[in-house]
Design an enzyme around this catalytic site. Structure first.
Site, PDB file in Angstrom:
ATOM      1  N   ASP A  98       0.842  -1.185   0.000  1.00  0.00           N
ATOM      2  CA  ASP A  98       0.000   0.000   0.000  1.00  0.00           C
ATOM      3  C   ASP A  98       0.884   1.243   0.000  1.00  0.00           C
ATOM      4  O   ASP A  98       1.844   1.329   0.768  1.00  0.00           O
ATOM      5  CB  ASP A  98      -0.886   0.008   1.253  1.00  0.00           C
ATOM      6  CG  ASP A  98      -2.356   0.180   0.913  1.00  0.00           C
ATOM      7  OD1 ASP A  98      -2.675   1.188   0.262  1.00  0.00           O
ATOM      8  OD2 ASP A  98      -3.165  -0.681   1.288  1.00  0.00           O
ATOM      9  N   GLU A 256      -6.540   3.728  -5.938  1.00  0.00           N
ATOM     10  CA  GLU A 256      -7.863   3.890  -5.335  1.00  0.00           C
ATOM     11  C   GLU A 256      -8.335   5.310  -5.633  1.00  0.00           C
ATOM     12  O   GLU A 256      -7.647   6.274  -5.302  1.00  0.00           O
ATOM     13  CB  GLU A 256      -7.784   3.669  -3.821  1.00  0.00           C
ATOM     14  CG  GLU A 256      -9.145   3.822  -3.151  1.00  0.00           C
ATOM     15  CD  GLU A 256      -9.061   4.045  -1.655  1.00  0.00           C
ATOM     16  OE1 GLU A 256     -10.004   3.648  -0.967  1.00  0.00           O
ATOM     17  OE2 GLU A 256      -8.074   4.644  -1.187  1.00  0.00           O
ATOM     18  N   HIS A 329     -11.253  -3.785   2.654  1.00  0.00           N
ATOM     19  CA  HIS A 329     -11.148  -3.412   4.066  1.00  0.00           C
ATOM     20  C   HIS A 329     -12.016  -2.214   4.426  1.00  0.00           C
ATOM     21  O   HIS A 329     -12.222  -1.941   5.612  1.00  0.00           O
ATOM     22  CB  HIS A 329      -9.692  -3.109   4.423  1.00  0.00           C
ATOM     23  CG  HIS A 329      -9.160  -1.899   3.732  1.00  0.00           C
ATOM     24  ND1 HIS A 329      -8.912  -1.868   2.373  1.00  0.00           N
ATOM     25  CD2 HIS A 329      -8.840  -0.657   4.197  1.00  0.00           C
ATOM     26  CE1 HIS A 329      -8.462  -0.674   2.041  1.00  0.00           C
ATOM     27  NE2 HIS A 329      -8.415   0.085   3.115  1.00  0.00           N
TER      28      HIS A 329
END
Length: 560
Positions: A98, A256, A329
């Site tokens: 990430d 994202e 998540h």
């Protein structure tokens, strides 16, 4: 269609805090992940996406990073992480990390310096502004509720935080900051990682004037998304990042991007523009939200889902590439949200998996999805850990006097902690996740829903997912074929065709608990089709042009 390993991969997201605890402190860790790598290898996973394991005070469960180049003590050491990478590569899998660079933690040394004085060399690493008329610099609202500005009395100015006040936004207008970020990315890539998932990456460019957002309902704060989503320099920044870093490695990248539209997504993922390979868009995740936003619950209409998925399937075809997901998540469990997590839990989870894995794009499996983990319903707000849940509850119930039961229902349906309860490995205490006290309670249904039971049952969701993944690896049409929706107005059946190099694939799914007759339109040519996979027992001799679908049934036929 250009072929690539990341298009043909299936990705598994690990949220490390809730994955597997090796030392009994109640928190999942890196050594715990290593213990379960063979489980993922057997499932057929190609790529593991690891949610943040960096040094962090954990205000937002690791998405508030205090040191980008060290590992959080709770998760282990850098040596543990290097061991993990080696073990992943030894099994022929890849690892993506990430990348959280829209904001840092307020405990990062950059920010600690930045707030000391207005002439500190790190001052412009963040977005500081004086107040206006004794109030915040503008009316923007934090994603986690309340103002997006925090006053700091040392320099009598406010800093911008689009998320928690402990997550100050980085100032990408500053070329030195960008260079520091690129150097950090190279540091990880040189260690051997295989790419990045980039957190809210389309937020990094803000309209420089930071104007007030339109606020027709007169609230104190307003969503300024139009001034920071897909901002004026975003493509310039990503092209620079690609040139400086990404182009030098054979890596996978996915950004994202809340609020991204099709035209922007084409620019982000068009391989001729040298930005990113995929985006996570949220349009299909927002279809069950009313006008009041995420917590304003409304039923999902299947025709809305078809419109959204079809738009992205056809819009990016031949231009960019889709990421395929139904949970992660930050989202509730997909079988609870889109399927039926009671009497048809196993069947509907298999149906949803079929629907997703037969689309064009790279599929992402979120941990526990492969065993059909469900949403949790904690009785007390105190059992929830997520900052977004607590901020919203405080704003609506404690300060706004809204009905407690109504808000708890919304949390049960949409809360991010639904995805964060520990993985249910077996029926022993704490679902085999930890010998200690888990950091968040385990879903009480672990005695009947767990990985041990799923691996031992040949008819489980886990083994069905293994089939889906294997089919993707053996039939290029599933990866590269184009997409065509059929029966667009049907309220219960989602059916579509894929075509590639003379082959055809028919995917038929029933999103309801009714028995429904499916009939292939006469205009669709499909000869000598053979059943490829189904989540019920289906006779080979049953006609494929017309048949009765059982509740949540899924079938895939292939014709050469």
């Amino acid at each position: 269609m250009k072929q690539a390993w990341w298009k043909e991969s299936v990705v598994y997201q690990i949220y490390p805090r809730s994955f597997n605890d090796s030392n009994g402190d109640g928190i999942g860790d890196i050594l715990g992940i290593i213990e379960k790598l063979d489980y993922l290898k057997d499932l057929g996973i190609n790529v593991i996406w690891l949610s943040p394991v960096y040094e962090s005070p954990n205000d937002d469960n690791g998405y508030d990073i205090a040191d980008y180049q060290s590992i959080m003590d709770e998760f282990g050491t850098m040596e543990d992480w290097e061991h993990l990478l080696k073990e992943i590569h030894n099994r022929g899998m890849k690892l993506i990390m990430d990348l959280v660079v829209n904001h840092s933690s307020d405990e990062h040394h950059w920010f600690q310096e930045s707030k000391k004085s207005k002439d500190n060399p790190y001052r412009d690493y963040y977005i500081w502004r004086p107040g206006k008329d004794g109030k915040e610099p503008n009316n923007w609202e934090s994603t986690f509720s309340g103002s997006a500005w925090e006053y700091d009395e040392t320099t009598d100015e406010y800093y911008l935080h689009l998320f928690s006040r402990k997550q100050p936004d980085l100032n990408w207008e500053n070329p030195q900051l960008r260079q520091d970020i690129y150097n950090m990315m190279k540091w990880w890539l040189d260690k051997g990682i295989d790419g990045f998932r980039m957190d809210v990456i389309n937020f990094i460019s803000k309209v420089p004037e930071l104007p007030d957002a339109p606020n027709p309902d007169g609230r104190k704060y307003s969503n300024g998304g139009q001034y920071y989503m897909d901002g004026p320099r975003i493509h310039e920044f990503l092209q620079e990042m690609n040139k400086e870093v990404l182009s030098k490695y054979d890596v996978m990248t996915v950004g994202e991007m809340p609020g991204v539209n099709m035209e922007e997504a084409k620019k982000y993922t068009d391989f001729t523009r040298n930005e990113l390979q995929m985006v996570f868009q949220f349009e299909h995740m927002d279809l069950d939200a009313g006008p009041g936003g995420k917590w304003d619950l409304k039923p999902l209409k299947l025709t809305d889902l078809k419109d959204s998925i079809s738009k992205w399937q056809t819009g990016l075809h031949g231009v960019g590439w889709n990421s395929l997901y139904l949970n992660n998540h930050d989202q509730p469990r997909m079988v609870s949200r889109l399927g039926n997590d009671k009497e048809y839990r196993v069947i509907s989870a298999k149906m949803l998996g079929t629907f997703l894995h037969m689309l064009q794009g790279t599929p992402y499996i979120y941990q526990g999805e492969e065993i059909g983990m469900t949403n949790v319903q904690f009785d007390s707000i105190d059992d929830y850990k997520d900052i977004e849940i607590h901020n919203m509850y405080k704003e609506k119930v404690i300060e706004g006097n809204e009905n407690h039961d109504k808000i708890m229902k919304a949390i049960h349906v949409k809360g991010r902690d639904n995805a964060r309860t520990p993985i249910q490995w077996d029926a022993s205490k704490n679902a085999g996740f930890t010998d200690g006290e888990p950091w968040i309670k385990v879903n009480p249904n672990y005695s009947s829903i767990n990985a041990k039971q799923a691996v031992e049952d040949p008819d489980s969701i886990y083994h069905y997912y293994r089939q889906l993944i294997q089919l993707r690896k053996t039939h290029p049409i599933i990866v590269y074929g184009d997409y065509k929706l059929i029966l667009p107005n049907h309220e219960e059946i989602y059916a579509y065709l894929r075509e590639y190099k003379g082959e055809k694939l028919l995917v038929v799914t029933n999103f309801s608990k009714k028995e429904i007759t499916f009939e292939l339109p006469s205009s669709v040519e499909l000869d000598n089709a053979k059943l490829l996979i189904a989540n019920y027992d289906v006779s080979e001799n049953e006609p494929y042009r017309k048949f009765v679908l059982q509740p949540y049934e899924a079938r895939v036929y292939k014709a050469e």
